[in-house]
Design a protein around this motif. Structure first.
Motif, short mmCIF file in Angstrom:
data_model
loop_
_atom_site.label_atom_id
_atom_site.label_comp_id
_atom_site.label_asym_id
_atom_site.label_seq_id
_atom_site.Cartn_x
_atom_site.Cartn_y
_atom_site.Cartn_z
N MET A 1 0.84 -1.20 0.00
CA MET A 1 0.00 0.00 0.00
C MET A 1 0.88 1.25 0.00
O MET A 1 1.78 1.38 0.83
N LYS A 2 0.61 2.15 -0.91
CA LYS A 2 1.32 3.43 -0.97
C LYS A 2 0.47 4.50 -0.28
O LYS A 2 -0.74 4.55 -0.50
N ASP A 73 1.22 -2.88 -3.17
CA ASP A 73 1.56 -1.52 -3.62
C ASP A 73 0.79 -1.09 -4.86
O ASP A 73 0.96 0.04 -5.34
N THR A 74 -0.03 -1.96 -5.40
CA THR A 74 -0.90 -1.55 -6.51
C THR A 74 -2.05 -0.68 -5.99
O THR A 74 -2.79 -0.09 -6.79
N TRP A 75 -2.17 -0.60 -4.66
CA TRP A 75 -3.21 0.21 -4.03
C TRP A 75 -2.60 1.46 -3.40
O TRP A 75 -1.45 1.43 -2.95
N ALA A 76 -3.37 2.54 -3.37
CA ALA A 76 -2.92 3.80 -2.77
C ALA A 76 -3.96 4.27 -1.76
O ALA A 76 -5.16 4.00 -1.91
N ILE A 97 -9.26 5.03 -0.76
CA ILE A 97 -8.43 3.95 -1.30
C ILE A 97 -8.65 3.87 -2.81
O ILE A 97 -9.80 3.84 -3.27
N GLY A 99 -7.26 1.77 -6.35
CA GLY A 99 -6.46 0.65 -6.84
C GLY A 99 -7.15 -0.09 -7.97
O GLY A 99 -8.17 0.38 -8.51
N PRO A 100 -6.62 -1.25 -8.35
CA PRO A 100 -7.19 -2.00 -9.48
C PRO A 100 -8.66 -2.35 -9.29
O PRO A 100 -9.41 -2.44 -10.27
N SER A 207 -3.38 0.36 -14.41
CA SER A 207 -2.40 1.13 -13.63
C SER A 207 -2.36 2.59 -14.04
O SER A 207 -2.19 3.48 -13.19
N VAL A 210 -5.35 4.36 -12.47
CA VAL A 210 -5.12 4.53 -11.03
C VAL A 210 -4.22 5.73 -10.78
O VAL A 210 -4.50 6.57 -9.91
N GLU A 211 -3.14 5.86 -11.57
CA GLU A 211 -2.22 6.98 -11.40
C GLU A 211 -2.89 8.31 -11.72
O GLU A 211 -2.62 9.33 -11.06
#
Length: 259
Positions: A1-2, A73-76, A97, A99-100, A207, A210-211
């Protein structure tokens, strides 16, 4: 998790909004008790109660945040995320939250005791009675969901409408008992259940998407809520000349004839 943060300027604007709300609440308590010493005492008690609620809320949010960090870490995550609403004010989301599996707007309620809800109308148990609660946590989450959908659709029109990507669960990590029927958003009774729901969410964002959403939340700015006060218009008084009175015409008297 970022973990990500929003700008300090945005938090300052929100704190000013909170301070105004606190002042209004204290003044309402003061006036309701007739002012004077009694009004001051009531306002002080209200401040202590509010402080206690904030401490409990912070502890509950800290527990949820710690468990959510176990996600990959694919989640923020943004803690206490601030999003503009249709009215121009800011609304605070305990945990945002991204993420994907989509976007999760998490509302944490550190309520003790037993609660029931039917179609977003909540009650709490007081011994043998069920008393209505004015502030519905699920209705609040619906408001967050609509506000975020509106804001994201403006920021990234390609996501409009975005409601299918957004879930707004309410979590009660320390409640004794929760019973709900036909509420508008998911209601979860423990933190681990929340982690599982997010981890098992079906992929709906790549991705790059998400960004893009993370970048918009990070760079979110406050919307001006008040119009500038217009400068007073100077009035110029024009002095007019007095209108002369009309001159009465006099008919000459006929001259007497002298024979």
């Amino acid at each position: 998790m970022k973990i990500y943060q929003q700008s300090p300027e945005l938090k300052i604007v929100f704190q000013q909004q909170v301070d105004r709300k606190v002042r209004d609440r204290r003044q309402a308590t003061y006036d309701a008790l007739g002012g004077g010493i009694l009004g001051d005492f009531g306002a002080m008690i209200s401040d202590f109660q509010q402080l206690g609620n904030q401490i409990k809320g912070t502890m509950g949010e800290g527990l949820i945040s710690m468990l959510l960090k176990a996600l990959p870490d694919t989640w923020a995550m943004f803690n206490n995320a601030l999003i503009p609403t249709a009215s121009g004010k800011l609304t605070e989301i305990d945990h945002l939250i991204i993420g994907p599996g989509g976007i999760f707007l998490i509302e944490v309620k550190t309520w003790k005791g037993s609660y029931s809800a039917y179609k977003d109308k909540w009650k709490r148990r007081d011994r043998h009675r069920w008393l209505p609660i004015s502030d519905s946590p699920t209705a609040q989450s619906v408001y967050h969901q609509k506000s975020f959908n509106r804001w994201l659709s403006q920021q990234l029109p390609s996501f409009s409408p975005a409601q299918d990507l957004i879930s707004a669960p309410v979590v009660f990590p320390i409640a004794k008992w929760i019973g709900t029927t036909d509420c508008s958003v998911p209601v979860l009774t423990n933190a681990m259940e929340l982690v599982q729901v997010i981890a098992n969410a079906s992929p709906c964002l790549n991705s790059q998407q998400v960004e893009e959403i993370i970048d918009k939340v990070r760079n979110c700015s406050a919307i001006a809520t008040s119009k500038p006060t217009p400068k007073p218009v100077k009035t110029i008084t024009v002095q007019s000349k007095p209108i002369p009175k009309p001159i009465k015409k006099t008919t000459p008297k006929p001259k007497k004839r002298i024979d």
